[in-house]
Design a protein around this motif. Structure first.
Motif, PDB file in Angstrom:
ATOM      1  N   ASP A 609      49.321-101.996-119.019  1.00  0.00           N
ATOM      2  CA  ASP A 609      49.907-102.899-118.371  1.00  0.00           C
ATOM      3  C   ASP A 609      48.237-103.253-116.629  1.00  0.00           C
ATOM      4  OD1 ASP A 609      50.283-104.452-120.093  1.00  0.00           O
ATOM      5  OD2 ASP A 609      52.863-104.749-119.048  1.00  0.00           O
ATOM      6  N   ILE A 611      46.141-100.817-116.258  1.00  0.00           N
ATOM      7  CA  ILE A 611      44.864-100.167-116.719  1.00  0.00           C
ATOM      8  C   ILE A 611      43.531-101.749-115.957  1.00  0.00           C
ATOM      9  CG2 ILE A 611      43.386 -99.617-118.142  1.00  0.00           C
ATOM     10  CD1 ILE A 611      44.914 -98.302-118.901  1.00  0.00           C
ATOM     11  N   LEU A 612      42.766-101.009-114.837  1.00  0.00           N
ATOM     12  CA  LEU A 612      41.460-102.291-114.607  1.00  0.00           C
ATOM     13  C   LEU A 612      40.722-103.193-116.153  1.00  0.00           C
ATOM     14  CD1 LEU A 612      39.526-100.735-111.597  1.00  0.00           C
ATOM     15  CD2 LEU A 612      41.647-102.258-111.864  1.00  0.00           C
ATOM     16  N   PRO A 613      40.646-104.436-116.082  1.00  0.00           N
ATOM     17  CA  PRO A 613      39.890-105.022-117.121  1.00  0.00           C
ATOM     18  C   PRO A 613      38.956-104.686-117.760  1.00  0.00           C
ATOM     19  CG  PRO A 613      40.728-106.451-115.000  1.00  0.00           C
ATOM     20  CD  PRO A 613      40.667-105.210-115.013  1.00  0.00           C
ATOM     21  N   TYR A 614      38.055-103.861-116.984  1.00  0.00           N
ATOM     22  CA  TYR A 614      36.707-103.673-117.342  1.00  0.00           C
ATOM     23  C   TYR A 614      36.984-101.758-118.542  1.00  0.00           C
ATOM     24  CZ  TYR A 614      32.096-101.894-117.935  1.00  0.00           C
ATOM     25  OH  TYR A 614      30.675-101.786-118.842  1.00  0.00           O
ATOM     26  N   THR A 615      37.943-100.902-118.003  1.00  0.00           N
ATOM     27  CA  THR A 615      38.087-100.213-118.478  1.00  0.00           C
ATOM     28  C   THR A 615      39.400-100.178-119.852  1.00  0.00           C
ATOM     29  OG1 THR A 615      38.789 -98.933-116.149  1.00  0.00           O
ATOM     30  CG2 THR A 615      39.505 -97.988-117.833  1.00  0.00           C
ATOM     31  N   ARG A 616      40.000-101.586-119.421  1.00  0.00           N
ATOM     32  CA  ARG A 616      40.477-101.756-120.874  1.00  0.00           C
ATOM     33  C   ARG A 616      39.849-102.092-122.276  1.00  0.00           C
ATOM     34  NH1 ARG A 616      46.107-105.014-119.619  1.00  0.00           N
ATOM     35  NH2 ARG A 616      46.994-105.340-122.083  1.00  0.00           N
ATOM     36  N   ALA A 617      38.413-102.863-121.772  1.00  0.00           N
ATOM     37  CA  ALA A 617      38.215-103.871-122.942  1.00  0.00           C
ATOM     38  C   ALA A 617      38.367-102.975-124.096  1.00  0.00           C
ATOM     39  CB  ALA A 617      37.434-104.217-122.776  1.00  0.00           C
ATOM     40  N   THR A 662      39.351 -92.731-110.530  1.00  0.00           N
ATOM     41  CA  THR A 662      39.788 -92.521-111.801  1.00  0.00           C
ATOM     42  C   THR A 662      40.897 -92.964-111.978  1.00  0.00           C
ATOM     43  OG1 THR A 662      38.159 -90.644-111.890  1.00  0.00           O
ATOM     44  CG2 THR A 662      39.639 -91.036-114.155  1.00  0.00           C
ATOM     45  N   SER A 665      41.592 -96.490-111.390  1.00  0.00           N
ATOM     46  CA  SER A 665      41.209 -97.886-113.299  1.00  0.00           C
ATOM     47  C   SER A 665      42.080 -97.216-114.447  1.00  0.00           C
ATOM     48  CB  SER A 665      39.388 -97.303-113.257  1.00  0.00           C
ATOM     49  OG  SER A 665      39.653 -95.819-113.412  1.00  0.00           O
ATOM     50  N   TYR A 666      42.824 -96.074-114.117  1.00  0.00           N
ATOM     51  CA  TYR A 666      43.854 -95.810-115.219  1.00  0.00           C
ATOM     52  C   TYR A 666      44.994 -95.680-114.411  1.00  0.00           C
ATOM     53  CZ  TYR A 666      39.926 -94.541-118.655  1.00  0.00           C
ATOM     54  OH  TYR A 666      39.229 -94.725-119.328  1.00  0.00           O
TER      55      TYR A 666
ATOM     56  N   SER B   2      34.889 -93.709-113.648  1.00  0.00           N
ATOM     57  CA  SER B   2      34.901 -92.472-112.546  1.00  0.00           C
ATOM     58  C   SER B   2      35.034 -92.099-114.504  1.00  0.00           C
ATOM     59  CB  SER B   2      35.493 -92.271-111.503  1.00  0.00           C
ATOM     60  OG  SER B   2      36.824 -92.313-111.795  1.00  0.00           O
ATOM     61  N   LEU B  67      36.034-109.170-115.777  1.00  0.00           N
ATOM     62  CA  LEU B  67      37.017-109.467-116.748  1.00  0.00           C
ATOM     63  C   LEU B  67      38.053-110.101-116.477  1.00  0.00           C
ATOM     64  CD1 LEU B  67      35.648-106.419-119.338  1.00  0.00           C
ATOM     65  CD2 LEU B  67      36.137-108.805-120.435  1.00  0.00           C
TER      66      LEU B  67
END
Lengths: 818, 361
Positions: A609, A611-617, A662, A665-666, B2, B67
């Protein structure tokens, strides 16, 4: 009583003249006197030849005229002064004097009332008198037994036998001869301890426990076997004795300890077992035996918490619980597994002395015996720890059939022991069922043979067996009794009958989900020859079949297929039964596993929930768990010097910022937590470590405490900076506040969580930003600006809404804000 | 972003490193102005999602990279509330219907229909339709897949679906026939090591060729994992050496150990031990079919030719049954028991033969 009558009659009689002519009396009694009194008076003092007494045969027989005259001479109101004690009465109208004879109370009772009034009773007085005598006799014997019990229990049992045998059998015979319409179950129910058919060990245990109450209830010394916690000295002799006792009788000595108030450790006894084993009988007999009056509360009574409380208090807590029999009461709570949970809570609280009104509740001073069929009922969960739990084993077939044989001979029935044993086996050693069917048969034939029993007349008992019974039967191979000469006629142990038996048990137990789980978790522990694991393979095929079938039934709603479930148990029986008694446990592993999985899934969900949208995609739930996280945890713990970041080289600084990036973003950070050894440590938040690590594999400690602390702070700071940037960007673009987009980074709560250091950072940036503003702003707004500088987290947000408002409107230029 | 995986992920079709033919095909498809529903399938870590995002970018421009996450609340007919998370840009919407578990049918019927029914308001964009990306289509229940069929046809004028899954085997054929299937195969070992070298060069790290080869091997041609492995290796040891050990995830090691246990001893006691380990794995949210697959791979290594076929047949059978039932543990254990039984016979026969040979001598 006599005097009362005298007075009464004196007043009434004085108003009437006719009383002297007893032959044709019409007694005009006062209107206020009740019918009952009327009758009594008539009986005692007058001779009412025209009075009809209903249904008293022997009474009416004696009413012939001669007898009447005789009686009249004997008793009535006299004109002359009689001999002996008498009383004078004067008629108020005529002034005449009469005399009334005063009789002795005793003679009245014995000769008059009892002899004549027996008609009111349903039985002959003579019989009653005999019975009472017998009862008294029996009671004195019991009393003697009880006193002896106090001295030594074990010796007593043998002596009991000799003492009680005689009077008991006499009662039995008299009863059986005279009364024919009684159910045999009641007729032959044991009245004495020695007649009990249930397991001796259980009987003795319960009696021992009940005897522990003696010092509280009756006063006197504690029984020898009672262990007192106060003066429990650990000398060696004691220990040896204890171990010896444990080895021989398999009883836990701790069951019979006393607590510091000199009462037994367990205030309750809980008897459990299948129906028809004689639990209720045992409780009653033992309570009587130990000298208590039995008060029974069963499922037919109101068992709401209030009723329960009052009942318990009435019987056990008040000291005046002495009835006219002058015996203390013992409460038997029958069928307690059906009682509501609240009532059980009340009971437990009373027993343990807990509760709201702690002080007002007295300590329990009378024993309570609870009886249940299903020990695993939900309601009993809290009762079990405070109770002495006694499991009723099945009654021994030989013992039961012997007793049945005795009853048959009493009832003049022809029987042989094989037929009776078969009856026992068919009914599952249920005493009640045996007796009922025996009585039933006795009306048809006087010859109890195997043919009769095996015919449809006596069908198998349709018992609802529990899961444990089922599992036991599945894994237990009955021993073949080939030594018996008549083995063929007995229910044999051949595969067909075993098949049928397991099938029926499984069918009656139901709950296939649980029963299958129980089989699954227990079957591998059975000691069965299986060198190539072929039975294991086949057994698991069956379990897998169950799963598929069950799923199919649930998805397609074809419940008729459930008919195939019982065969799973049957197959397991043929694959995995052994003559040894199985060790069984309740299946919990699967549900535990399901819970664990749910817990871990939730952690994963929390992580996802944030995690940043871009990573999550680019993420799928399983890839996160299986691929990314194991490496991610390594990647975010590089070798770092836990020193001030100011001293880092540019490369190290770069590394740190990447690391923080990192982690953000996670959605990872570190959280301070109190560890097991009372030391603070930093752990990942959400706690992903437990998601990744397995017991038995070396768990790597990634970073030192200092490094983690450093990272945690940097993550916080970075999050704040990002939040800042985002909001300033919005400010600049004059866009309405974007709320939807808020990940955890934007969450305004983060701003308030900051520690001292982060605020410093924060201000620095703010200054940088506001520095530009000062250049453009008017001097008028200086005050506002300084204010802003002070609480730099607050910004002026401008929102343009079209429409009408009730607020005061003023023209403001964009410039004023900037 | 990253992590190297995220950092060096290409966002444009022409920047993709492998499957160039596929990239140009996609580009032509986009250029033609319209395209049918797409079904991307291929193993994990092959780059399906990357290609989907690149295609979208090609279609709509940079806008698709902005996004945001939105939560949709749905109520099932049985009044259960489910929250579904979607990832949106202005031009597309993406979600994972299997998140709703057994209620995925509701998601497809309600949410997807709603989205599909609405016409795009943004007339300025070059396309007259919007795109819905559905992940993990193979995990959808049958009912959900069936309810997807009609939606796909009815609203095709203003909505295109891009489906993404690992295997088409679990997607019903009516859906397959309505989509243009695009297979994204896993990259070859060479392609993986080429990419690893490229990333390391960008990062300024020296990657020994030997190590990159080993990583490509160990990653099972999963590019995501290969990149994570390299990064983990770098963290563990700074100048990377050719011989350095490559960390394996704990769960993989754990399955390996379990396989070793099975091969070591075949007895009911051992079976019980294996059961507890399988439970442990499942508690760590490792899917049952993955456990089965890895276990089989390890077990097959110590079988001879004819037995290999047997074992694999059995495994296939039991894996299939996992999906028919609801408690995977039964089926995994049934497979283990069957293997143990087979393996023990195999061992004893081998031993017998050995003794025969010795006797001959």
């Amino acid at each position: 009583m006599c005097a009362e009558f005298g007075e009464f009659s004196h007043i009434e009689f004085s108003n009437d003249e006719n009383i002297f002519v007893p032959q044709d009396i019409e007694l005009p009694f006062g209107n206020n006197s009740s019918g009952n009194e009327q009758k009594r008076v008539k009986e005692d003092y007058i001779l009412p030849n025209d009075v009809e007494f209903d249904n008293e045969s022997n009474f009416s027989l004696s009413w012939d005229t001669e007898a009447l005259l005789k009686k009249a001479r004997n008793t009535k109101v006299l004109r002359r002064c009689p001999e002996g004690e008498h009383m004078t009465v004067t008629d108020t109208d005529t002034g005449e004097r009469f005399y009334l004879r005063i009789r002795d109370t005793k003679t009245l009772v014995h000769t008059e009332i009892l002899q004549r009034r027996t008609g009111m009773l349903d039985r002959n007085f003579k019989d009653l008198y005999e019975e009472a005598y017998d009862l008294q006799h029996k009671r004195t014997i019991e009393k003697a037994i009880r006193e002896e019990d106090n001295i030594d229990l074990n010796n007593n049992i043998s002596r009991n036998l000799t003492l009680s045998d005689q009077p008991n059998t006499s009662i039995d015979t008299t009863q059986s001869l005279k009364i024919n319409s009684k159910l045999w179950v009641d007729k032959y129910s044991p009245n004495l301890y020695t007649e009990l058919l249930s397991d001796d060990g259980v009987n003795r245990k319960l009696l021992k426990w009940l005897k522990l109450w003696d010092p509280i209830v009756f006063g006197g010394d504690t029984p020898k076997y009672a262990k007192n916690t106060q003066n429990n000295t650990n000398n060696n002799n004691n220990k040896i004795e204890n171990t010896f006792q444990k080895n021989t009788t398999n009883e836990n000595v701790d069951d019979f300890t006393l607590d510091d108030t000199n009462r037994p450790k367990y205030k309750l006894a809980l008897l459990c077992g299948a129906p028809g084993l004689g639990k209720t009988t045992l409780a009653h007999v033992i309570a009587e035996h130990a000298g208590y009056d039995v008060v029974e509360v069963n499922a037919s009574d109101d068992r709401s918490p209030e009723a329960f409380t009052s009942r318990i208090e009435a019987t056990t807590q008040t000291l005046s619980s002495i009835t006219n029999r002058h015996r203390p009461q013992c409460l038997i709570l029958d069928e307690i597994d059906g009682a509501p949970l609240n009532s059980i809570t009340v009971l437990v609280n009373t027993v343990t002395g807990k509760g709201k009104k702690n002080k007002s509740i007295q300590l329990l001073s009378r024993p309570i015996i609870c009886i249940c069929n299903d020990l695993y009922a939900n309601a009993l969960r809290q009762l079990k720890p405070v109770a002495l739990v006694l499991h009723f084993p099945q009654t021994a077939t030989t013992k039961l059939s012997n007793r049945l044989g005795y009853i048959c001979s009493e009832e003049m029935l022809h029987s042989n022991i094989t037929a009776l044993m078969m009856l026992c086996e068919r009914s599952g050693n249920d005493i009640r069922a045996c007796l009922n069917s025996l009585q039933f048969i006795s009306y048809q034939t006087k010859d109890i043979s195997i043919e009769v029993i095996s015919s449809k007349v006596v069908d198998r008992k349709d018992a609802n067996k529990g899961l444990f019974d089922l599992w036991k039967e599945v894994f237990h191979l009955p021993v073949n009794r080939k030594r018996r000469p008549d083995a063929k006629s007995l229910p044999n142990t051949g595969s067909t009958s075993r098949f049928d038996k397991i099938y029926l048990t499984s069918l009656s137990a139901g709950e296939y989900e649980k029963s299958t789980m129980g089989i699954f978790e227990n079957f591998l522990k059975q000691k069965v020859q299986d060198s190539y694991l072929e039975s294991g393979r086949d057994a698991l095929e069956w379990i897998a079949f169950y799963d598929r079938l069950n799923n199919y039934i649930l998805t397609s709603q074809r419940y008729s297929l459930m008919a195939y479930f019982p065969y799973i148990a049957v197959n397991f029986h043929f694959l995995y039964s052994s003559p040894k008694l199985p060790y069984l446990s309740y299946p919990v592993k699967h549900s535990e596993n399901v819970q664990n999985k749910a817990k871990q899934t939730q952690i994963l969900q929390i992580l996802t929930d944030g995690i940043l949208p871009y990573t999550r995609a680019y993420l799928f739930p399983t890839t996160l768990n299986m691929d990314i996280l194991p490496y991610l945890l390594t990647i975010v713990s590089p070798a770092m010097r836990p020193i001030n970041t100011q001293l880092y080289s540019p490369r190290e600084k770069n590394q740190l910022s990447e690391l923080v990036d990192t982690m953000i973003s996670y959605n990872l950070t570190y959280k301070q937590q109190l560890g097991l050894n009372a030391q603070y440590q930093y752990v990942f938040d959400p706690p992903v470590e437990q998601l990744i690590h397995f017991a038995g594999l070396s768990s790597r400690e990634y970073l030192s405490y200092g490094a983690k602390q450093l990272i945690a702070r940097e993550v916080d700071v970075e999050k704040m900076i990002r939040a800042e940037r985002l909001s300033t960007r919005h400010n600049k673009e004059n866009k309405p506040q974007e709320v939807k987009k808020s990940g955890p980074i934007l969450g305004s709560t983060n701003l308030y969580k900051s520690n001292a250091k982060s605020i410093e950072e924060h201000r620095y940036i703010a200054k940088d930003f506001f520095g530009r503003i000062i250049d453009t702003s008017n001097s008028n707004h200086n005050i506002q600006n300084t204010l802003q500088r002070k609480y730099s987290k607050f910004f002026i947000r401008f929102r343009y809404n079209e429409g009408v408002t009730d607020a005061i409107r003023r023209q403001v230029k964009m410039k004023d804000f900037m | 972003m990253s992590l190297w995986v995220d950092k060096y992920r290409p966002t444009q079709l022409h920047k993709l490193d492998y499957h160039h033919a596929l990239s140009s095909q996609l580009k032509r498809l986009v250029d033609s102005g319209d395209f049918p529903h797409l079904l991307f399938f291929g193993p994990s870590g092959a780059g399906k999602k990357t290609r989907i995002m690149c295609t979208l970018r090609e279609m709509y421009g940079v806008g698709v990279e902005r996004l945001r996450i939105e939560n949709i609340n749905i109520q099932t007919p049985s009044n259960k509330k489910i929250e579904l998370t979607t990832i949106n840009s202005n031009h597309h919407i993406e979600f994972n219907p299997s998140d709703a578990g057994i209620y995925d049918r509701v998601v497809v019927q309600e949410v997807l229909k709603n989205i599909a029914q609405m016409h795009t308001l943004d007339t300025g964009s070059q396309r007259g339709f919007k795109v819905v990306v559905l992940n993990e289509v193979d995990k959808l229940t049958r009912e959900a897949q069936h309810s997807l069929r009609r939606t796909m046809e009815k609203y095709s004028s203003n909505c295109r679906l891009i489906l993404c899954c690992n295997s088409t085997g679990k997607v019903i054929s009516p859906i397959r026939s309505r989509c243009l299937g695009i297979r994204v195969p896993a990259p070859s070992h060479e392609e993986i090591s080429r990419i690893l070298h490229y990333v390391c060069k960008k990062e300024g790290v020296v990657l020994p060729t030997e190590l990159s080869g080993r990583i490509a091997e160990m990653s099972r041609r999963n590019l995501r994992r290969a990149l994570l492995m390299v990064e983990a290796c770098r963290v563990q040891q700074h100048p990377m050496s050719p011989e350095q050990s490559i960390p394996l995830p704990d769960w993989e090691q754990y399955i390996k150990q379990t396989a070793d246990l099975i091969l070591m001893e075949q007895s009911p006691k051992q079976l019980l031990e294996v059961r507890s380990r399988v439970y442990e794995l499942m508690a760590h949210v490792i899917p049952a079919d993955v456990i089965m697959k890895y276990l089989l791979e390890e077990l097959v290594k110590s079988c001879d030719g004819s037995m290999k076929a047997e074992v694999i047949t059995a495994a296939a059978e039991f894996e299939h049954r996992i999906h028919l039932g609801s408690k995977p543990i039964f089926h995994i254990e049934a497979f283990v028991a069957k293997f143990m039984s087979m393996y023990k016979r195999f061992l004893e026969e081998g031993l017998g033969n050995l003794q025969d040979i010795e006797m001959d001598f």
